[in-house]
Design a protein around this motif. Sequence first.
Motif, short mmCIF file in Angstrom:
data_model
loop_
_atom_site.label_atom_id
_atom_site.label_comp_id
_atom_site.label_asym_id
_atom_site.label_seq_id
_atom_site.Cartn_x
_atom_site.Cartn_y
_atom_site.Cartn_z
N SER A 65 0.83 -1.21 0.00
CA SER A 65 0.00 0.00 0.00
C SER A 65 0.86 1.25 0.00
O SER A 65 0.60 2.19 -0.74
CB SER A 65 -0.91 0.01 1.23
OG SER A 65 -1.78 -1.07 1.20
N VAL A 66 1.91 1.25 0.80
CA VAL A 66 2.82 2.40 0.84
C VAL A 66 3.54 2.55 -0.50
O VAL A 66 3.65 3.64 -1.03
CB VAL A 66 3.82 2.27 2.01
CG1 VAL A 66 4.92 3.31 1.92
CG2 VAL A 66 3.09 2.36 3.33
N MET A 67 4.02 1.43 -1.04
CA MET A 67 4.76 1.46 -2.30
C MET A 67 3.86 1.87 -3.46
O MET A 67 4.32 2.50 -4.40
CB MET A 67 5.39 0.09 -2.58
CG MET A 67 6.39 -0.34 -1.54
SD MET A 67 7.81 0.75 -1.42
CE MET A 67 8.70 0.24 -2.85
N SER A 68 2.60 1.52 -3.40
CA SER A 68 1.67 1.86 -4.49
C SER A 68 1.42 3.37 -4.54
O SER A 68 1.10 3.90 -5.60
CB SER A 68 0.33 1.14 -4.28
OG SER A 68 0.51 -0.24 -4.41
N LYS A 69 1.55 4.04 -3.43
CA LYS A 69 1.32 5.48 -3.39
C LYS A 69 2.49 6.26 -3.96
O LYS A 69 2.35 7.41 -4.33
CB LYS A 69 1.04 5.93 -1.95
CG LYS A 69 -0.26 5.38 -1.42
CD LYS A 69 -0.44 5.76 0.04
CE LYS A 69 -1.70 5.07 0.58
NZ LYS A 69 -1.85 5.27 2.01
N ASN A 70 3.66 5.63 -4.01
CA ASN A 70 4.86 6.31 -4.53
C ASN A 70 4.94 6.23 -6.02
O ASN A 70 4.50 5.38 -6.66
CB ASN A 70 6.12 5.69 -3.92
CG ASN A 70 6.16 5.93 -2.41
OD1 ASN A 70 5.57 6.87 -1.92
ND2 ASN A 70 6.84 5.05 -1.70
#
Length: 171
Positions: free
Chosen positions: A166-171
Amino acid sequence: IFVYPHWGKEGEYTRYPAPWQLKLAREWIDAGADGVFGSHSHVPQGREYYKGKPIYYSLGNFDFDHPESKLYEGTEDGLRLEVEVENGIRVKEMFNSEEARQNVERASAELIGWNTWKWAKKVGAFNLRKNTASWKLLLKKNFIGTFPKFLIWQILPRTLLFRIASVMSKN
């Protein structure tokens, strides 16, 4: 022989099956099944043909008036199939809307090269929101009995994977 699994808790209300579902469906075909027609996600998921045989990961909600379903997009979508088995297997798809058909087409195209990381990026944030909401309800009902389970859920490998994705998808 057709397999009709009720599967994929972590993909509930999402258009994407887990990688283990792709693997298992293909194993069933390898073992002699003529097709796989899944259920449980409450929305139609992607489909593919493996060795010329149909795999539909979920047919969605054709007519399932479930209160929780009203909270999630796409739960009004359903897919009905007519399967003809003479002279090979042919499947006729009947969607209850053009939007449902387009969603299945998009999800199916994304299954090419599908892996755990791609899946986690697609469903992780949604899964965390949905499960967190469910945990809040359970904690309100029985805090003492539920809290230890909630803490364990926080550190499960799949929960951690979804958080990272989820964090990586936002980047």
